[in-house]
Design a protein around this motif. Structure first.
Motif, PDB file in Angstrom:
ATOM      1  N   ASP A  94       0.819  -1.212   0.000  1.00  4.36           N
ATOM      2  CA  ASP A  94       0.000   0.000   0.000  1.00  4.36           C
ATOM      3  C   ASP A  94       0.858   1.269   0.000  1.00  4.36           C
ATOM      4  O   ASP A  94       1.389   1.677   1.029  1.00  4.36           O
ATOM      5  N   PHE A  95       0.980   1.863  -1.174  1.00  3.58           N
ATOM      6  CA  PHE A  95       1.727   3.124  -1.291  1.00  3.58           C
ATOM      7  C   PHE A  95       0.778   4.313  -1.388  1.00  3.58           C
ATOM      8  O   PHE A  95       1.198   5.411  -1.710  1.00  3.58           O
ATOM      9  N   ARG A  96      -0.527   4.072  -1.166  1.00  4.60           N
ATOM     10  CA  ARG A  96      -1.507   5.120  -1.447  1.00  4.60           C
ATOM     11  C   ARG A  96      -1.354   6.331  -0.538  1.00  4.60           C
ATOM     12  O   ARG A  96      -1.786   7.408  -0.887  1.00  4.60           O
ATOM     13  N   ASN A  97      -0.756   6.133   0.632  1.00  4.94           N
ATOM     14  CA  ASN A  97      -0.590   7.270   1.547  1.00  4.94           C
ATOM     15  C   ASN A  97       0.863   7.688   1.699  1.00  4.94           C
ATOM     16  O   ASN A  97       1.276   8.156   2.756  1.00  4.94           O
ATOM     17  N   TYR A  98       1.627   7.504   0.647  1.00  7.45           N
ATOM     18  CA  TYR A  98       2.981   8.046   0.648  1.00  7.45           C
ATOM     19  C   TYR A  98       2.891   9.503   0.180  1.00  7.45           C
ATOM     20  O   TYR A  98       1.974   9.865  -0.567  1.00  7.45           O
ATOM     21  N   ALA A  99       3.826  10.335   0.642  1.00  6.97           N
ATOM     22  CA  ALA A  99       3.808  11.759   0.280  1.00  6.97           C
ATOM     23  C   ALA A  99       3.986  11.887  -1.236  1.00  6.97           C
ATOM     24  O   ALA A  99       4.913  11.292  -1.811  1.00  6.97           O
ATOM     25  N   LEU A 100       3.098  12.649  -1.852  1.00  8.94           N
ATOM     26  CA  LEU A 100       3.026  12.659  -3.314  1.00  8.94           C
ATOM     27  C   LEU A 100       4.284  13.177  -4.038  1.00  8.94           C
ATOM     28  O   LEU A 100       4.710  12.550  -5.011  1.00  8.94           O
ATOM     29  N   PRO A 101       4.884  14.309  -3.611  1.00  4.04           N
ATOM     30  CA  PRO A 101       5.988  14.842  -4.429  1.00  4.04           C
ATOM     31  C   PRO A 101       7.111  13.835  -4.670  1.00  4.04           C
ATOM     32  O   PRO A 101       7.538  13.640  -5.813  1.00  4.04           O
ATOM     33  N   SER A 102       7.556  13.148  -3.621  1.00  8.13           N
ATOM     34  CA  SER A 102       8.680  12.226  -3.846  1.00  8.13           C
ATOM     35  C   SER A 102       8.207  10.953  -4.548  1.00  8.13           C
ATOM     36  O   SER A 102       8.914  10.387  -5.376  1.00  8.13           O
TER      37      SER A 102
END
Ligand SMILES: C[S@@+](CC[C@H](N)C(=O)[O-])C[C@H]1O[C@@H](n2cnc3c(N)ncnc32)[C@H](O)[C@@H]1O
Length: 290
Positions: A41-49
Motif C-alpha cells: 500500500d503506497f496510497r498514503n505516501y507523500a506525493l511529491p517524492s
C-alpha cells in the motif's frame, strides 16, 4: 480585450491542468492496482517524492506513461519487485547522524542497564547498517547479551543484504568517522574482515538479530518492545499514514518504552504527542508515559 498571446497562455495553462489531472488519475490507478493485486500500500505516501520516483522508474523501464507502467507492473512480478525497490529509497549508513547514537549511549543506555532484557525494533532498517551499529553500541556497553534486535523492512532485497552483513569497503572510512563521533570506544576495524571490495561484519554481532519482512502500512504489531527506532522512513509518508504508524508504535512499546525518531522528525502533530515525554529534544527521543 484579449490578445492572441492571452489565448495561448490560457490554453497552455489548461493543458498543464489536464496533464496534472491525468497524471494524478494514473498515479492513483497504479497504486490502487498494486494494493489490490500485490497487497503493498503506497496510497498514503507523500506525493511529491512518490511522483518523482514513479516517473524515474517509468523511464528506467523504457516506457513513456504511468498507465503503461501499470500494465507492466500488474503482469510482471519482477517489474513490480523492481518498483518496490525503487520506491523504498534504501539509503542508509552506519552510525548515521552520529550525535543521535552518542545521545542514545549517554542518555538511554543507563536506563537500559536497569532492564532484565532489552527488545529493540528497527522499523525500516533498509540494508541493516543501523542494526549493526546498534549491535556494536550495545556490545561495547556490555548489554548485547541481554538484547534482541528485531530488524524489519518491506523491501525483501534490502533485508537479504542486511542478513548477510556484507558492506562496501569504500564506505568504511566514513563509517569509522561516524563510529568515533558516536562515542565508539575501540578500533572500528575490529568488527569486520575485509575481502576484496567488501567487508563482512563479525558473526557474533548477528547472534541476537532477527530479520523479518514487515510493512508499516499494512502489517500489525508483532511484539512488545523497550525501544523502537524509526528514522528516515516516515518522512516519505503523508500525515494519515504517519499517524497510523505512530499508533502501531504506541501499541508496540511497553510502558516507559523509548521511541527514537532522529532530528528530522517529531511526535508533534500526531494523535500521540501527549502519550510521550521528551528525553532528548534535539534527537527526538521520547518515552511513552501513557
Ligand atoms: C531511507 S531508508 C532508512 C534506513 C534507516 N532507518 C536509516 O535511517 O538509515 C527507508 C527505509 O524504509 C523502508 N520503508 C518504506 N516504507 C516502508 C513500509 N511501509 N514498511 C516498512 N518499511 C518501509 C524502505 O524500504 C527503506 O529501506
Amino acid at each position: 480585450m484579449m490578445t492572441s498571446m492571452d489565448h495561448t497562455e490560457i490554453e497552455g495553462t489548461l493543458e498543464d491542468q489536464n496533464d496534472r489531472e491525468l497524471e494524478q488519475i494514473e498515479i492513483e490507478l497504479l497504486l490502487e492496482g498494486i494494493h489490490r493485486f500485490y497487497g503493498y500500500d503506497f496510497r498514503n505516501y507523500a506525493l511529491p517524492s512518490l511522483r518523482r520516483r514513479i516517473w524515474h522508474y517509468v523511464h528506467a523501464e523504457g516506457l513513456s506513461t504511468i498507465s503503461a507502467l501499470q500494465g507492466k507492473v500488474l503482469h510482471d512480478r519482477e517489474c513490480f519487485e523492481r518498483l518496490v525497490h525503487n520506491l523504498s529509497i534504501p539509503v542508509t549508513e552506519m552510525f548515521r547522524d552520529p550525535n543521535l547514537f552518542l545521545t542514545f549511549r549517554e542518555n538511554v543506555v543507563p536506563l537500559l542497564r536497569t532492564y532484565p532484557y532489552i527488545r529493540i525494533w528497527h522499523a525500516g532498517c533498509s540494508t541493516g547498517e543501523e542494526v549493526y551499529s546498534m549491535a556494536i553500541l550495545l556490545y561495547e556497553e556490555g548489554l548485547y547479551d541481554k538484547a534482541r534486535i528485531y530488524a524489519t523492512d518491506m523491501n525483501s532485497r534490502s533485508l537479504q543484504q542486511a542478513k548477510e552483513g556484507v558492506f562496501d569497503i569504500k564506505r568504511m572510512k566514513q563509517y569509522t568517522k561516524n563510529y568515533l563521533e558516536a562515542g565508539g570506544t575501540r578500533s572500528f576495524s575490529e568488527y569486520y574482515t575485509a575481502k576484496y571490495n567488501s567487508v563482512i561484519f563479525q558473526p557474533f554481532l548477528k547472534k541476537n538479530m532477527i530479520f523479518a519482512e514487515h510493512n508499516l502500512a499494512t502489517d500489525r504489531s508483532f511484539n512488545e518492545f523497550n525501544v523502537i527506532f524509526c528514522r528516515n522512513v516516515m518522512i516519505y509518508f503523508n500525515d494519515e499514514l504517519r499517524n497510523h504508524v505512530h499508533g502501531l508504535f504506541h501499541e508496540s512499546l511497553n510502558h516507559f518504552g523509548i521511541l527514537v525518531l532522529g532530528a528530522k522528525e517529531s511526535i508533534h502533530f500526531t494523535d500521540y504527542s501527549e502519550s510521550y515525554e521528551t528525553l532528548d529534544r534535539a534527537e527526538k527521543i521520547y518515552r511513552k508515559i501513557k
